[in-house]
Design an enzyme around this catalytic site. Structure first.
Site, PDB file in Angstrom:
ATOM      1  N   SER A   1      -8.462  14.236   0.134  1.00  0.00           N
ATOM      2  CA  SER A   1      -8.301  12.930   0.769  1.00  0.00           C
ATOM      3  C   SER A   1      -9.400  12.033   0.208  1.00  0.00           C
ATOM      4  CB  SER A   1      -8.425  13.061   2.283  1.00  0.00           C
ATOM      5  OG  SER A   1      -9.714  13.500   2.612  1.00  0.00           O
ATOM      6  N   LEU A   2      -9.517  10.833   0.728  1.00  0.00           N
ATOM      7  CA  LEU A   2     -10.565   9.931   0.254  1.00  0.00           C
ATOM      8  C   LEU A   2     -11.600   9.739   1.346  1.00  0.00           C
ATOM      9  CD1 LEU A   2      -8.590   7.015  -1.457  1.00  0.00           C
ATOM     10  CD2 LEU A   2      -9.857   8.855  -2.560  1.00  0.00           C
TER      11      LEU A   2
ATOM     12  N   GLU B   1      -6.890  -1.046  -5.235  1.00  0.00           N
ATOM     13  CA  GLU B   1      -5.449  -0.931  -4.937  1.00  0.00           C
ATOM     14  C   GLU B   1      -5.216  -1.007  -3.438  1.00  0.00           C
ATOM     15  OE1 GLU B   1      -4.896   3.004  -6.535  1.00  0.00           O
ATOM     16  OE2 GLU B   1      -3.907   2.250  -8.331  1.00  0.00           O
TER      17      GLU B   1
ATOM     18  N   LYS C   1      -4.163   0.362   0.088  1.00  0.00           N
ATOM     19  CA  LYS C   1      -4.093   1.678   0.723  1.00  0.00           C
ATOM     20  C   LYS C   1      -2.853   1.677   1.607  1.00  0.00           C
ATOM     21  CE  LYS C   1      -6.545   5.123   3.319  1.00  0.00           C
ATOM     22  NZ  LYS C   1      -5.336   5.421   4.085  1.00  0.00           N
TER      23      LYS C   1
ATOM     24  N   GLU D   1       2.474   7.718  -2.653  1.00  0.00           N
ATOM     25  CA  GLU D   1       2.749   7.564  -1.231  1.00  0.00           C
ATOM     26  C   GLU D   1       4.225   7.236  -1.018  1.00  0.00           C
ATOM     27  OE1 GLU D   1      -0.366   7.704   0.143  1.00  0.00           O
ATOM     28  OE2 GLU D   1       0.067   7.388   2.259  1.00  0.00           O
TER      29      GLU D   1
END
Ligand SMILES: [Zn+2]
Length: 557
Positions: free
Chosen positions: A76-77, A111, A113, A167
């Site tokens: 994940s981030l 970008e 999210k 996504e």
């Protein structure tokens, strides 16, 4: 290690695991913001008490169904809220790359999210091999079949072997046509797991690519993502930022309503792929990327005042009184500030603008500080109730005035009669305070005086509690004074002794006399009872003489 923090850690970890499980089934129990707030709190606690085994921070989510391993773990981030979190990310990058604020700032890709379902797509020999959801980061649910009905996932590409990350999402327009879902993401999660292909096809789910696993010959992320675009994928609008200031400006000026799909923040990634490789990963996320989320608008408020509450063992808890604000339909006026060390470290002041979070039944608390107020604030050095001098004890401050501190005395009496203890009806906090102020109940064993007062038709007790409540209380005491040893030990309110520990000790000791004798001796060995607990009980039974009288008034069964 602070016992209180460990308890808080356990409680939050349990909640997160429950939420993860439900979330994996498309049932989010709390808002993302509240969920993140819980995780943030866990992280803060682990900074103090150390990393914990079985921490939900070590995993990314919960997987229950049959899963397939990701060829490369799907991390994940790291993320934060608001523009300040972007500055913090830049600081980490400056430190890691040893560049200064002014020069050699790495270029950053920015970008959207997207708020959807993260998936990994693997192509082998130019054809789709599998499409997997993130799952716990190491294995995800196979949705290869379903992917045929999702717009923007080419079944064949010109490259032989390639792993793409992205996504699956739903636009607001398509969401308006659905029924029974709470949000576009909730709809995406629900639909994508369906086994009915017609059902999936009837909804316009889409895919947007936002990454690839092997950098191959690409030097820059932007080259790679353009390549993906040319291969037939949809990509997010992106921007290459040259400075921290530019990144923050883009974030702050961004209009969420300008895009057709839900986004909950912006992702910042270093464009130089060689530098990314150098920076690598920590346990759950890459170091070269960061997600800054938009703080929910309605959770910003101001600190009006800071109060201090005294716990039953004298722990002082700071509580912020805030300008009333509604979260998830609940009006919030007070928020926890956790402990005194936090208040001191974060330099909270009256007038500060703060973001607050609420998760489930947890008391709302401060997530971050947005701007500082002007008033200065000093930590108290006296107990707000009894004025006794406070001492520092780990991360908290403590009033050590014990029974002489009315706040502590009242809470300990409340504990004695509470539902899980003696379970006496009619004695809520207000009535206990009345009896306390009238000198009828000063210690827990004094509640047995109520029996004689009621039998003698005492006017004072009737006036204080009301005739009916006095009678009920009398009956309740008569009935519940027969109790197990384990329950009685719990009633005593010994520091660090909860229900489970009381049971372990009672099972070992069998009688109250044994309990006292054993804990007065020098050699104590009880399975499951550590030195801290033993010390706590030894101290308690030598200081608290009222317990012997209380024991005379009850009957162990
Ligand atoms: Zn006090």
């Amino acid at each position: 290690m602070s016992k209180e923090l460990l308890e808080e850690w356990k409680e939050i970890a349990k909640k997160i695991k429950k939420y993860d499980k439900k979330y994996a089934h498309g049932i989010p129990l709390i808002s993302d913001f509240s969920y993140d707030a819980l995780k943030q709190r866990l992280e803060d606690i682990e900074k103090i008490i150390g990393k914990q085994r079985n921490s939900p921070l070590n995993t990314i989510g919960e997987v229950e169904e049959k899963t397939v391993d990701h060829a490369t773990p799907m991390l994940s981030l790291d993320h934060g809220y608001g523009a300040n979190s972007i500055s913090d990310f830049y600081k980490k990058i400056y430190n890691a790359t040893k560049s200064t604020y002014e020069k050699a700032v790495p270029k950053m890709i920015i970008e959207h999210k997207i708020d959807g379902v993260a998936v990994s797509i693997r192509y082998e020999n130019g054809a789709i091999k599998y499409v997997l959801t993130r799952g716990d980061g190491f294995a995800g649910i196979d949705i290869t079949k379903q992917s045929k009905y999702i717009k923007g996932i080419p079944q064949n590409i010109s490259l032989k072997d390639f792993d793409i990350r992205g996504e699956i999402y739903m636009t607001f327009e398509d969401f308006d046509k659905t029924q029974g879902f709470k949000s576009p993401r909730n709809a995406t999660t629900g639909i994508i797991r369906s086994k009915e292909m017609d059902f999936i096809a009837s909804h316009n789910l889409q895919f947007i690519a936002h990454g690839f696993v092997n950098k191959g010959n690409f030097e820059q992320y932007s080259e790679g993502i353009e390549f993906i675009k040319n291969a037939g994928f949809q990509i997010s609008d992106y921007h290459i930022s040259k400075s921290e200031q530019e990144s923050i400006e883009i974030f702050e000026k961004f209009d969420r309503d300008s895009v057709p799909y839900p986004i909950d923040g912006m992702v910042f990634k270093i464009n130089d792929l060689n530098l990314c490789e150098q920076l690598g990963h920590h346990r759950t996320a890459p170091r070269y990327a960061f997600a800054a989320k938009f703080p929910p608008k309605n959770t910003k408020t101001f600190i009006k005042n800071i109060e201090f509450q005294v716990g039953k063992f004298g722990t002082i808890t700071p509580v912020a009184e805030v300008n009333s604000i509604e979260i998830d339909g609940v009006m919030i006026q007070k928020v926890s500030m956790h402990n005194m060390a936090e208040l001191q470290n974060k330099k909270y002041n009256i007038g500060d603008e703060i973001i607050i979070a609420r998760a489930g039944d947890v008391i709302p608390y401060i997530l971050s500080k947005e701007s500082s107020g002007e008033k200065s604030f000093e930590l108290p050095n006296q107990c707000p109730v009894c004025n006794f001098k406070l001492i520092w004890d780990s991360v908290t401050m403590r009033c050590t005035n014990g029974w002489n501190c009315n706040a502590q005395a009242l809470l300990r009496i409340e504990h004695f009669v509470s539902r899980k203890a003696m379970n006496i009806s009619g004695l809520g906090a207000k009535n206990i305070e009345k009896l306390f102020n009238a000198d009828i109940v000063k210690k827990p064993n004094d509640i047995f005086n109520i029996i004689n007062l009621v039998l003698n038709n005492d006017e004072v007790i009737k006036k204080l509690l009301g005739t009916k409540v006095a009678q009920n209380t009398f009956e309740s005491i008569q009935k519940n004074k027969k109790l197990s040893l384990s329950r009685f030990i719990y009633c005593l309110c010994i520091p660090n002794i909860g229900h489970g520990m009381a049971k372990t000790i009672a099972t070992h000791c069998i009688t109250f006399d044994n309990f006292i004798n054993i804990f007065q001796s020098d050699q104590i060995e009880i399975k499951g009872v550590g030195p801290m607990i033993i010390e706590s009980i030894k101290k308690f039974i030598s200081e608290e003489k009222w317990i012997y009288d209380a024991y005379q008034k009850i009957e162990i069964i």
